[in-house]
Design a protein around this motif. Structure first.
Motif, PDB file in Angstrom:
ATOM      1  N   ARG A   1       1.827   7.109  -6.583  1.00  0.00           N
ATOM      2  CA  ARG A   1       0.817   8.110  -6.922  1.00  0.00           C
ATOM      3  C   ARG A   1       1.347   9.506  -6.610  1.00  0.00           C
TER       4      ARG A   1
ATOM      5  N   SER B   1       0.835  -1.207   0.000  1.00  0.00           N
ATOM      6  CA  SER B   1       0.000   0.000   0.000  1.00  0.00           C
ATOM      7  C   SER B   1       0.874   1.264   0.000  1.00  0.00           C
ATOM      8  N   GLU B   2       2.031   1.190   0.664  1.00  0.00           N
ATOM      9  CA  GLU B   2       2.943   2.350   0.632  1.00  0.00           C
ATOM     10  C   GLU B   2       3.485   2.565  -0.783  1.00  0.00           C
TER      11      GLU B   2
ATOM     12  N   GLU C   1       0.889   4.318  -2.798  1.00  0.00           N
ATOM     13  CA  GLU C   1       0.779   5.713  -2.346  1.00  0.00           C
ATOM     14  C   GLU C   1       1.977   6.546  -2.832  1.00  0.00           C
TER      15      GLU C   1
END
Ligand code: AMP
Length: 229
Positions: free
Chosen positions: A21, A14-15, A18
């Motif tokens: 992005r 998930s990091e 993120e």
């Protein structure tokens, strides 16, 4: 607990999404648009693929860098493993890697593409940039790292873990030539890396099994020992 010998930070998927992005947002803000993305293998693959998605880009290629130990020289030199040629004339190329540490890899890939592919412009991007050691600053980065850390990315979980474990058996005086019980290995691991085996979930068992399969470790009396080769 004191300072780990090798400070490790475990990065999860998930990091990565993120950060990728966030990196894409920096590129968009700059107003510059790449026509082609080049992932530096192997670390740049996932970030480059995510940048394609966040920046709406369809053209994705890769070049692979390799650290080469020159004969009779201690220093390692980065080289490109498959220096193929592509016609990138008139195109903006973004070269992507996971992290800029020494910076050799990204600098090399950029120079190669500029010289051999004939693009309009080459820019570089990385999720992370270790500003205190890097000789090269990427045009775009998301996180500036000041204290050197080994970032344990999700795509090298098993590979890194095997190396971390083998290193303890080879380099720690308390492990060399001995059989280590599970608890002993766990506590040495924490001391060396500042993270716990449990933080790696199922990968911990996978890594131990793989080291045994490869004949690097052997199981003796419920413990583990380095196999001499
Ligand atoms: P460099 O030293 O900048 O040429 O880095 C070469 C490659 O090694 C990077 O693209 C990463 O895949 C890997 N690498 C280097 N330093 C680190 C680090 N501190 N944490 C995680 N991976 C690293």
């Amino acid at each position: 607990m004191g300072k780990p010998r090798v400070p490790v930070k475990i990065v999860d998927w998930s990091e990565i999404v993120e950060w990728s992005r966030g990196l894409a947002a920096r590129i968009l803000e700059s107003g510059w648009r790449p026509d082609l993305i080049v992932a530096v293998a192997r670390g740049g693959f996932v970030p480059a693929r995510l940048l394609c998605d966040f920046l709406d880009i369809t053209d994705l290629l890769s070049v692979q860098s390799q650290h080469w130990v020159e004969a009779a020289k201690a220093a390692e030199k980065a080289i490109l493993k498959y220096p193929y040629k592509v016609d990138a004339s008139g195109r903006n190329v973004l070269v992507v890697d996971d992290i800029v540490d020494t910076g050799e890899t990204l600098a090399l890939a950029k120079r190669f593409i500029e010289r051999e592919w004939g693009p309009r412009e080459v820019r570089t991007a990385a999720l992370q940039w270790i500003s205190s050691v890097a000789k090269f600053k990427p045009d775009y980065y998301y996180i500036e790292v000041r204290d050197w850390t080994w970032f344990q990315y999700p795509w090298t979980r098993l590979e890194d873990l095997q190396q971390f474990i083998a290193r303890i058996f080879r380099e720690d005086e308390r492990a060399r030539g001995r059989i280590l019980g599970e608890d002993e290995l766990e506590s040495l691991f924490r001391e060396w890396y500042g993270v716990a085996p449990a933080d790696f979930g199922d990968y911990w068992k996978l890594a131990l099994d793989r080291l045994v399969e490869k004949g690097i470790l052997e199981r003796v009396n419920g413990g583990l020992k380095l196999l001499k080769r």
